[in-house]
Design a protein around this motif. Structure first.
Motif, PDB file in Angstrom:
ATOM      1  N   ALA A   8      34.118  28.468  74.834  1.00 31.01           N
ATOM      2  CA  ALA A   8      32.831  28.996  75.309  1.00 31.01           C
ATOM      3  C   ALA A   8      32.879  30.501  75.559  1.00 31.01           C
ATOM      4  O   ALA A   8      32.829  30.950  76.700  1.00 31.01           O
ATOM      5  CB  ALA A   8      32.437  28.245  76.580  1.00 31.01           C
ATOM      6  N   PRO A   9      32.965  31.284  74.510  1.00 22.83           N
ATOM      7  CA  PRO A   9      33.038  32.731  74.721  1.00 22.83           C
ATOM      8  C   PRO A   9      31.662  33.324  75.049  1.00 22.83           C
ATOM      9  O   PRO A   9      30.643  32.788  74.631  1.00 22.83           O
ATOM     10  CB  PRO A   9      33.502  33.257  73.352  1.00 22.83           C
ATOM     11  N   ASP A  42      28.306  31.367  75.483  1.00 18.81           N
ATOM     12  CA  ASP A  42      27.808  31.552  76.853  1.00 18.81           C
ATOM     13  C   ASP A  42      27.038  32.864  76.860  1.00 18.81           C
ATOM     14  O   ASP A  42      27.554  33.914  77.235  1.00 18.81           O
ATOM     15  CB  ASP A  42      28.991  31.619  77.836  1.00 18.81           C
ATOM     16  N   SER A 198      27.293  26.184  82.403  1.00 21.46           N
ATOM     17  CA  SER A 198      28.509  25.613  81.854  1.00 21.46           C
ATOM     18  C   SER A 198      28.629  24.134  82.233  1.00 21.46           C
ATOM     19  O   SER A 198      28.977  23.285  81.402  1.00 21.46           O
ATOM     20  CB  SER A 198      29.699  26.423  82.393  1.00 21.46           C
ATOM     21  N   ARG A 212      40.941  26.061  79.481  1.00 19.24           N
ATOM     22  CA  ARG A 212      40.569  27.476  79.587  1.00 19.24           C
ATOM     23  C   ARG A 212      41.645  28.215  80.365  1.00 19.24           C
ATOM     24  O   ARG A 212      42.596  27.617  80.860  1.00 19.24           O
ATOM     25  CB  ARG A 212      39.203  27.603  80.253  1.00 19.24           C
TER      26      ARG A 212
HETATM   27  N1  GLU Z   1      32.382  32.120  79.087  1.00 21.00           N
HETATM   28  C1  GLU Z   1      33.513  31.767  79.901  1.00 21.00           C
HETATM   29  C2  GLU Z   1      34.644  32.725  79.619  1.00 21.00           C
HETATM   30  O1  GLU Z   1      34.663  33.306  78.535  1.00 21.00           O
HETATM   31  C3  GLU Z   1      33.921  30.342  79.590  1.00 21.00           C
HETATM   32  C4  GLU Z   1      34.934  29.763  80.499  1.00 21.00           C
HETATM   33  C5  GLU Z   1      35.031  28.274  80.268  1.00 21.00           C
HETATM   34  O2  GLU Z   1      35.668  27.906  79.286  1.00 21.00           O
HETATM   35  O3  GLU Z   1      34.456  27.500  80.994  1.00 21.00           O
HETATM   36  O4  GLU Z   1      35.483  32.956  80.436  1.00 21.00           O
END
Ligand code: GLU
Length: 453
Positions: A8-9, A42, A198, A212
């Protein structure tokens, strides 16, 4: 239940080798368990998120060998987040706060000065409807905080409340919710921070495992509490150590040289990048793994170590070279052609052991086919014109080099370096390179004669 994971970038920059670690961990986990991999952008931060970054992230992942089963964008799912926020509001678990960032900062400094942890005092929760109306009349907009379940009914009497889970990488973990401020879920401008979307996504998309970086451990304590407040079962969590450079420096998105795009442009093999990103900071040796299926075999989250995953960018080069040395011709044929090389298996097998990257073969192709500047030292001129006379007749084959150098040795008395080096230099322009016995037939009689004085 089918294993479902997500990477989830936030598309606010290009991804680098450090970000590729969670992407690969999730991908390998999905492959190992016959599961699905979701690429989820995200992108609720509309100001910083850019479509071009999302595109580049997708390109980079595909280059690494990751093919998402599904792609989702948070910016398209706001209605679901609104519904979840409403549910929390109805349950009295999401409350408006009117402090400005300055006010909050002053309050935190005061707490620190008194030696207290800078935890939000839930002042917003105490406010009456009239007080809130007064703030609104001033033109203030509220941000919204979630009431952490760290109390026995009176939110102003907090008590130690450990949220615990069995982490896939770190084993038993606990976060004390009394040590944290109620998290802001909605900003004053109405946009969502990453926390709630999320969770809503993980629930709606059936995410079973969240893998993560360990920078999210405290978030996990908070998020498990919110999963429960939304009557959902939290997924299984795994928090891996973060890649850092040798001196322990983190890899921010600004580290351009280590972006996946620039590693690709530098001619590195995706499997060299993947091997380093996955195996560094584990109990396994960092070695070049030629194919993703083999990395799937090796991969085990319980091998991830607790200390940071330090690496030296130079390691990438040597992993890459080791992979390239073993690449079969079929794997590189098209790439050689795109470098302007007329590829043959003999050429590739001759030069690959001297190539750190596949692109490096182009320099050897110049020697074989194009024009190169041979190097001649004055003291070797006479020796080299003898070499011209003694070049074996007929086709140049792998037998030609030993026959030629033996004849030259007998004629001139030179041996070792003095015998071989002037020939290598004049024919290749280099001091080192592939075996001359194999290079000679590729260079061919005409080029040899053209280069000799
Ligand atoms: N967008 C978040 C990040 O890049 C995602 C974190 C997750 O995997 O929940 O840190």
């Amino acid at each position: 239940m089918t294993v479902t994971v997500r990477f989830a970038p936030s598309p606010t920059g290009h991804i680098h080798i450090g970000n590729s670690r969670p992407a690969l961990f999730n991908w390998l986990f999905a492959r190992k368990n016959g599961g699905a991999f979701i690429l989820r952008f995200d992108d609720t931060d509309l100001e910083r998120s850019k479509a071009e970054y999302a595109e580049s992230i997708e390109t980079d992942l595909r280059w690494l060998g990751i093919q998402p089963d599904r792609i989702e964008r948070q910016s398209e799912r706001v209605a679901s987040y609104d519904a979840a926020a409403q549910k929390l509001k109805d349950a009295g678990l999401l409350y408006p706060c009117y402090e400005t960032p300055d006010e909050l900062e002053r309050r935190r400094s005061r707490q620190r000065a008194l030696g207290r942890p800078p935890v939000y005092d839930r002042a917003g929760l105490k406010q009456s409807d009239e007080e809130r109306a007064a703030f609104e009349a001033e033109g203030r907009k509220p941000h919204w905080r979630f009431v952490l379940p760290n109390h026995d009914g009176d939110p102003f009497q907090t008590r130690r409340t450990d949220v615990s889970w069995t982490d896939l990488c770190r084993g038993e973990q606990a976060v004390d919710l009394a040590s944290l401020s109620d998290p802001v879920l909605i900003r004053a401008d109405g946009t969502y921070l990453y926390t709630l979307p999320s969770i809503v996504d993980d629930i709606d998309m059936g995410v079973t495992h969240v893998i993560r970086g360990e920078d999210h451990v405290a978030n996990t304590g908070v998020q498990i509490a919110i999963f429960e407040a939304l009557d959902a079962k939290a997924p299984v969590f795994g928090h891996h150590n973060l890649l850092t450079t040798r001196d322990g420096e983190g890899l921010s998105k600004r580290k351009g040289a280590l972006s996946i795009g620039s590693l690709r442009e530098a001619g590195l093999e995706p499997m060299a990048v993947a091997s380093l990103a996955v195996l560094t900071g584990t109990s396994q040796a960092v070695e070049p793994v030629p194919a993703m299926e083999q990395l799937v075999e090796k991969f085990d989250l319980s091998n991830v170590s607790r200390s940071s995953a330090k690496f030296d960018p130079e390691e990438l080069k040597s992993l890459n070279a080791r992979l390239v040395h073993d690449l079969p011709f079929e794997a590189v044929r098209d790439r050689l052609a795109s470098l302007g090389i007329d590829p043959t298996e003999t050429f590739w097998n001759t030069v690959r052991g001297n190539c750190e990257t596949v692109c490096a073969a182009a320099a050897y192709w110049q020697i074989v086919d194009g024009s190169i500047e041979g190097k001649i030292e004055d003291e070797d001129r006479e020796f080299l014109s003898k070499a011209r006379d003694l070049l074996p007749e007929g086709d140049i084959t792998v037998e030609s080099w030993p026959a030629w150098t033996n004849a030259l040795k007998a004629e001139t008395g030179r041996k070792g370096r003095a015998l071989f080096m002037p020939l290598r230099r004049v024919l290749t322009g280099l001091d080192h390179g592939p075996d001359m016995k194999d290079m000679l037939p590729l260079i061919g009689r005409q080029n040899i004669l053209d280069r000799l004085p």
